[in-house]
Design a protein around this motif. Structure first.
Motif: not given
Length: 325
Positions: A1-5, A37-44, A58-68
């Motif tokens: 699976m490709k991890k996409v940020a 199987q899904p190909l992309f694992d996506i994080q904001l 608008f507000s966007i709620h991220t999945d992770a901050v840079i350090s995480e």
């Protein structure tokens, strides 16, 4: 699976965050429906857990901050909005993170004006990229070590990708889907989103504004003269003599100030006038050709297609105003 940020910068264009996420999730759904199987694992990924965009609408709620954030295979940089210098300053924390990940093998793709943030990392120095045609002069001024391909929909070099203006980022996203999966899946995505998968140039959409963001007064006067007399025969010697300059000195100064040769500038002014005339629909292509200073049909057609990516006939059919006064 490709991890996409997909990073979520301050002043991000919300569509340029949501659209790549939407498309990649759709690809995952296509695969799941086919029993794969899904190909992309996506994080904001953001500098904070919540990023307000569109002036706070608008507000966007991220999945992770840079350090995480997880180590990505691909980083997508959305388009920025507002004052671009300010936008870069507000997003400084992303720059070392993008550089480090790229050096460790991560690929990076910028969408539209996201190219300004990608270029700020220094990774594009000595390389080529695309961005929105309207901001080409600003980009060249801010990043002189980057070769801007302002007519291209997509550029790709050493794992760095960029797209042209506005919705052309869809073409880059399809390109990435094809790269990470296959042509069939990219074509399926293009059909689902009703996109032209083979569009390569943004030239036909661009509007030429003479490059006057410089301080060479003599060259500005020459530009104004060209724009007022483009339908007449204009020689380089005549233009140089207006300001008591030798031809070579004049040509060098003109190119430095405008990023065009004198001949290119005259051609672009003439073709911009031709585009507007063809859009109005009141004159034939031959009449327009003579009005903007051409007498050779082949020469006019060749220059027109070189600048816009379309023949005069195709351009007229695509953009002619019908029934509008």
């Amino acid at each position: 699976m490709k991890k996409v940020a997909i990073i979520v910068p301050e002043t991000a264009v919300i569509e340029a965050v949501a659209d790549p996420r939407y498309l990649l999730l759709a690809v995952n759904q296509f695969l799941s429906q086919a029993g794969h199987q899904p190909l992309f694992d996506i994080q904001l990924v953001g500098q904070s857990k919540e990023v307000k965009v569109a002036n706070g609408v608008f507000s966007i709620h991220t999945d992770a901050v840079i350090s995480e954030a997880q180590k990505p295979d691909l980083i997508i940089i959305p388009a920025l909005s507002g004052n671009l210098s300010d936008a870069i300053s507000l997003n400084q924390s992303f720059l070392p993170w993008i550089r480090q990940n790229y050096q460790e093998g991560t690929e990076v793709a910028s969408l539209c004006l996201g190219a300004f943030l990608l270029a700020s990392t220094g990774l594009l120095n000595g390389k080529s990229c695309s961005t929105h045609w309207l901001f080409a002069n600003d980009f060249r001024t801010m990043f002189p070590e980057v070769t801007l391909m302002d007519n291209r929909i997509i550029t790709e070099q050493n794992g760095l990708y960029s797209s042209g203006g506005a919705n052309s980022y869809w073409n880059l996203l399809l390109h990435l889907v094809e790269k990470y999966s296959n042509r069939e899946l990219a074509v399926l995505a293009s059909k689902f989103f009703v996109l032209d998968i083979n569009r390569k140039s943004q030239s036909s959409f661009s509007i030429f504004h003479g490059q006057k963001m410089h301080n060479d007064t003599a060259i500005k006067l020459v530009q104004e003269f060209i724009e007022e007399h483009f339908e007449k025969k204009i020689t380089i010697e005549e233009l140089a003599a207006q300001h008591n300059l030798g031809r070579r000195t004049f040509e060098r100064r003109f190119k430095k100030a405008t990023n065009n040769s004198v001949i290119e500038y005259v051609q672009r002014v003439r073709i911009e006038a031709a585009k507007k005339a063809l859009e109005s629909g009141r004159k034939t292509i031959t009449e327009v050709m003579f009005d903007v200073g051409y007498s050779d049909t082949k020469a006019f057609r060749d220059v027109f297609k070189k600048i816009t990516g379309l023949s005069p006939t195709d351009y007229k059919q695509r953009y002619e105003k019908i029934g509008i006064e």
